[in-house]
Design a protein around this motif. Structure first.
Motif, PDB file in Angstrom:
ATOM      1  N   ARG A 405      44.212  57.783  54.124  1.00 58.06           N
ATOM      2  CA  ARG A 405      45.595  57.835  54.494  1.00 58.06           C
ATOM      3  C   ARG A 405      46.598  57.715  53.524  1.00 58.06           C
ATOM      4  NH1 ARG A 405      42.592  54.630  58.061  1.00 58.06           N
ATOM      5  NH2 ARG A 405      43.174  52.745  56.965  1.00 58.06           N
ATOM      6  N   LEU A 406      46.282  57.964  52.229  1.00 55.85           N
ATOM      7  CA  LEU A 406      47.304  58.198  51.053  1.00 55.85           C
ATOM      8  C   LEU A 406      47.473  59.610  50.490  1.00 55.85           C
ATOM      9  CD1 LEU A 406      45.643  54.966  48.785  1.00 55.85           C
ATOM     10  CD2 LEU A 406      47.499  54.792  50.677  1.00 55.85           C
ATOM     11  N   ASP A 407      48.541  59.365  50.109  1.00 55.80           N
ATOM     12  CA  ASP A 407      48.835  60.830  49.498  1.00 55.80           C
ATOM     13  C   ASP A 407      47.986  60.793  48.055  1.00 55.80           C
ATOM     14  OD1 ASP A 407      50.965  60.334  47.114  1.00 55.80           O
ATOM     15  OD2 ASP A 407      51.565  59.070  48.823  1.00 55.80           O
ATOM     16  N   PRO A 408      47.757  62.077  47.280  1.00 61.87           N
ATOM     17  CA  PRO A 408      47.101  62.313  46.303  1.00 61.87           C
ATOM     18  C   PRO A 408      47.530  61.496  45.242  1.00 61.87           C
ATOM     19  CG  PRO A 408      47.040  64.433  47.456  1.00 61.87           C
ATOM     20  CD  PRO A 408      48.053  63.388  48.188  1.00 61.87           C
ATOM     21  N   GLU A 409      49.028  61.452  44.879  1.00 61.06           N
ATOM     22  CA  GLU A 409      49.483  60.870  44.023  1.00 61.06           C
ATOM     23  C   GLU A 409      49.210  59.340  43.772  1.00 61.06           C
ATOM     24  OE1 GLU A 409      51.403  60.148  40.106  1.00 61.06           O
ATOM     25  OE2 GLU A 409      50.524  61.983  41.211  1.00 61.06           O
ATOM     26  N   THR A 410      49.430  58.792  44.854  1.00 60.36           N
ATOM     27  CA  THR A 410      49.491  57.049  45.216  1.00 60.36           C
ATOM     28  C   THR A 410      47.943  56.916  45.105  1.00 60.36           C
ATOM     29  OG1 THR A 410      51.000  57.196  46.875  1.00 60.36           O
ATOM     30  CG2 THR A 410      49.654  55.482  46.912  1.00 60.36           C
ATOM     31  N   ASP A 411      47.010  57.533  45.464  1.00 56.82           N
ATOM     32  CA  ASP A 411      45.778  57.595  45.521  1.00 56.82           C
ATOM     33  C   ASP A 411      45.048  57.415  43.807  1.00 56.82           C
ATOM     34  OD1 ASP A 411      42.988  57.082  45.996  1.00 56.82           O
ATOM     35  OD2 ASP A 411      42.726  59.415  45.949  1.00 56.82           O
ATOM     36  N   ALA A 412      45.740  58.388  43.061  1.00 58.47           N
ATOM     37  CA  ALA A 412      45.424  58.607  41.785  1.00 58.47           C
ATOM     38  C   ALA A 412      45.895  57.395  40.932  1.00 58.47           C
ATOM     39  CB  ALA A 412      46.106  59.977  41.271  1.00 58.47           C
ATOM     40  N   VAL A 413      46.950  56.993  41.304  1.00 64.97           N
ATOM     41  CA  VAL A 413      47.734  55.824  40.393  1.00 64.97           C
ATOM     42  C   VAL A 413      47.084  54.601  40.714  1.00 64.97           C
ATOM     43  CG1 VAL A 413      49.954  54.480  40.034  1.00 64.97           C
ATOM     44  CG2 VAL A 413      49.906  56.886  40.208  1.00 64.97           C
ATOM     45  N   VAL A 414      46.689  54.241  41.941  1.00 67.78           N
ATOM     46  CA  VAL A 414      46.326  53.067  42.298  1.00 67.78           C
ATOM     47  C   VAL A 414      44.791  52.987  41.904  1.00 67.78           C
ATOM     48  CG1 VAL A 414      45.566  51.529  44.338  1.00 67.78           C
ATOM     49  CG2 VAL A 414      47.527  52.601  44.516  1.00 67.78           C
ATOM     50  N   LEU A 415      44.010  54.039  41.991  1.00 63.56           N
ATOM     51  CA  LEU A 415      42.571  53.966  41.424  1.00 63.56           C
ATOM     52  C   LEU A 415      42.432  53.972  39.929  1.00 63.56           C
ATOM     53  CD1 LEU A 415      39.800  54.614  41.910  1.00 63.56           C
ATOM     54  CD2 LEU A 415      40.027  56.944  41.819  1.00 63.56           C
ATOM     55  N   SER A 416      43.665  54.427  39.214  1.00 67.44           N
ATOM     56  CA  SER A 416      43.596  54.620  37.742  1.00 67.44           C
ATOM     57  C   SER A 416      43.987  52.991  37.413  1.00 67.44           C
ATOM     58  CB  SER A 416      44.702  55.398  37.371  1.00 67.44           C
ATOM     59  OG  SER A 416      44.543  56.962  37.620  1.00 67.44           O
ATOM     60  N   VAL A 417      45.075  52.451  38.131  1.00 67.36           N
ATOM     61  CA  VAL A 417      45.380  51.024  37.598  1.00 67.36           C
ATOM     62  C   VAL A 417      44.003  49.985  37.987  1.00 67.36           C
ATOM     63  CG1 VAL A 417      46.756  49.159  38.375  1.00 67.36           C
ATOM     64  CG2 VAL A 417      47.670  51.481  38.254  1.00 67.36           C
ATOM     65  N   ARG A 418      43.411  50.321  39.208  1.00 71.49           N
ATOM     66  CA  ARG A 418      42.354  49.514  39.302  1.00 71.49           C
ATOM     67  C   ARG A 418      41.225  49.532  38.195  1.00 71.49           C
ATOM     68  NH1 ARG A 418      37.317  50.437  42.740  1.00 71.49           N
ATOM     69  NH2 ARG A 418      37.543  52.101  41.849  1.00 71.49           N
ATOM     70  N   ASN A 419      41.118  50.838  37.839  1.00 74.59           N
ATOM     71  CA  ASN A 419      40.118  50.891  36.928  1.00 74.59           C
ATOM     72  C   ASN A 419      40.479  50.230  35.377  1.00 74.59           C
ATOM     73  OD1 ASN A 419      38.276  52.476  38.720  1.00 74.59           O
ATOM     74  ND2 ASN A 419      38.647  54.211  37.990  1.00 74.59           N
ATOM     75  N   ALA A 420      41.583  50.255  35.182  1.00 77.09           N
ATOM     76  CA  ALA A 420      42.382  49.854  33.897  1.00 77.09           C
ATOM     77  C   ALA A 420      41.997  48.351  34.080  1.00 77.09           C
ATOM     78  CB  ALA A 420      43.783  50.003  33.820  1.00 77.09           C
ATOM     79  N   ALA A 421      42.148  47.727  35.086  1.00 78.71           N
ATOM     80  CA  ALA A 421      41.902  46.138  35.319  1.00 78.71           C
ATOM     81  C   ALA A 421      40.356  45.735  35.132  1.00 78.71           C
ATOM     82  CB  ALA A 421      42.432  45.774  36.553  1.00 78.71           C
ATOM     83  N   LEU A 422      39.584  46.699  35.740  1.00 73.31           N
ATOM     84  CA  LEU A 422      38.075  46.514  35.451  1.00 73.31           C
ATOM     85  C   LEU A 422      37.644  46.499  34.200  1.00 73.31           C
ATOM     86  CD1 LEU A 422      36.825  48.298  38.903  1.00 73.31           C
ATOM     87  CD2 LEU A 422      37.014  45.878  38.449  1.00 73.31           C
TER      88      LEU A 422
END
Length: 474
Positions: A405-422
């Protein structure tokens, strides 16, 4: 309290850049993370502690959010829609109580490692209250409050673009100062970033490993720089693969270059671990028989690197000896070195302190380890570690099915931020000494939790609207 003119100047510069970037709070906080050895003041009341400038920006963000007109309504909405916030609040409360109570309850009953004020090094001592109980707990509480404040911002307005620009500014500053440090040392100019290193940390910026100058960027040592580089690399790589961004692609290449040249064991071990999911992803593409252009580019670069190394070794067998010595020094023989044996001893004694306190821990900031999970276990005990594990699980699971239910840009940013924290957690697990997961962890936790809650709320509103329209039609 003593102020630092260079530190205040850096703060002013970051504020100006953040203001003109149309996102002072979030972008300013992210940009300040690039200055890992810059402090604006010295707190003499806390044993000469020098909080880094990101703490000022985090405090500014929390204060600004608290002063909002509908702060209580927004706060109630956050606690009502994000269940993991209750775990975070419980952990913060437990950390405060444990930091005061546990060092006094188990005083003298176990051995810990603390920073000596006279010797300027980590020394072995009996458990007792120290100034780090206050300072380290304060950093952790500030991180938790920042996560709550960001949840309020992300949940009630679209701040994804600010978050994206903030992360790119952080990665750009980190890479830029890493290159300045690298070229300065290559040119024999020494530490060009020394004027902004105002924190009272032990500076290891002129260290040499197996004949190579260690790259520290704007941090106090190569290990800290490598940990930040891994997080930035994970963000840029993920965003590049999701959006095909040229900026992310070039930043990822520069960050990979700097990570390798940092000559840090944290960099090499962390990079090896992070390559595992990348290898699985590319293997899945091979099995499906569908290659993306980016994957072909990665394969081509890897093949070119292998051919180059083989060609150089065939032309001159001794040309690679310095690199072999570097690998032996930082990875293969690291555990047998004096530094490796000392850090192993820290971890063993930290685990022993966990047992000596019957699993309750020695209190936040009471000791130092050489691995974040061990530091969490020894300082927060079993109960605190379980709460930390729940928060890490929230981060690992990401937005889950809400991604649809997320737009592609939001999905990309949140996933990238999540991976940076991991990636940051991976680096801290290799060499982190404190139980504090770091500000990046709290930022990513807020981004993931708020985005997931917002998507869930949108679905609920749509269903209610559809039900109302259906009822009216009947």
């Amino acid at each position: 309290m003593q102020f630092s003119i260079p530190g205040l100047a850096v703060c002013a510069a970051v504020l100006i850049v953040a203001y003109y970037s149309r996102g002072m709070l979030i972008i300013g906080l992210m940009a300040s993370l690039a200055f890992g050895s810059t402090a604006a003041m010295t707190l003499t009341s806390l044993g000469g502690s020098t909080p880094l400038i990101y703490t000022l920006f985090a405090a500014l963000l929390v204060t600004a959010v608290t002063a909002r007109r509908y702060v209580w309504f927004e706060l109630g909405s956050v606690f009502g829609s994000i269940r993991s916030i209750w775990i975070l609040m419980s952990l913060m409360t437990y950390a405060i109580i444990g930091a005061w109570l546990l060092p006094r309850l188990f005083a003298g009953q176990t051995v810990v490692f603390v920073q000596s004020k006279t010797r300027g090094a980590v020394v072995e001592a009996s458990l007792a209250p120290v100034s780090a109980n206050t300072s380290q707990t304060g950093y952790f509480i500030l991180g938790g409050l920042t996560a709550i404040a960001l949840c309020m911002l992300f949940l009630h307005s679209d701040r994804i673009d600010q978050l994206r620009r903030g992360f790119f500014l952080w990665c750009g500053l980190h890479a830029g100062m890493g290159l300045i440090d690298f070229f300065g040392k290559c040119a024999g100019a020494g530490d060009l970033l020394a004027p902004i290193r105002t924190a009272s940390y032990a500076l290891l910026t002129d260290a040499v490993e197996a004949g190579f100058s260690r790259i520290a960027g704007a941090f106090s040592e190569a290990s800290s720089f490598a940990a930040a580089s891994l997080a930035c690399l994970a963000f840029c790589y993920t965003y590049w693969r999701k959006t095909k961004s040229r900026l992310a692609q070039w930043l990822a290449a520069i960050l990979l270059f700097l990570t390798i040249l940092s000559t840090s064991s944290t960099a090499y071990i962390g990079l090896t671990i992070l390559c595992v999911p990348v290898a699985f992803s590319m293997s899945a593409s091979v099995l499906r028989g569908r290659f993306e252009r980016e994957e072909i580019l990665i394969f081509a670069i890897m093949a070119f690197g292998v051919v180059t190394v083989l060609g150089v070794s065939l032309y001159d067998a001794g040309a690679l000896d310095p690199f072999i010595r570097l690998i032996n020094s930082t990875i293969i023989n690291k555990a047998n070195s004096s530094s490796g044996e000392e850090r192993t001893y820290w971890n063993v004694k930290s685990l022993q302190s966990f047992l000596d306190t019957s699993g309750l821990g020695v209190g936040f900031g009471s000791s130092r380890a050489s691995s974040w999970p061990i530091a969490v276990l020894s300082q927060l005990g079993l109960f605190g570690s379980l709460m930390v594990a729940i928060l890490v699980a929230v981060l690992v699971s990401g937005v889950g099915r809400a991604r649809e239910r997320l737009d592609p840009e939001t999905d990309a940013v949140v996933l990238s931020v999540r991976n940076a924290a991991l990636a940051s957690i991976v680096a801290n697990s290799v060499s982190g000494g404190s139980a504090d997961p770091g500000m990046l962890f709290f930022i990513a936790f807020a981004a993931v939790s708020a985005t997931k809650a917002r998507a869930r709320r949108t679905v609920t509103v749509l269903r209610q609207t559809q039900h109302r329209l259906l009822t009216q039609a009947i």
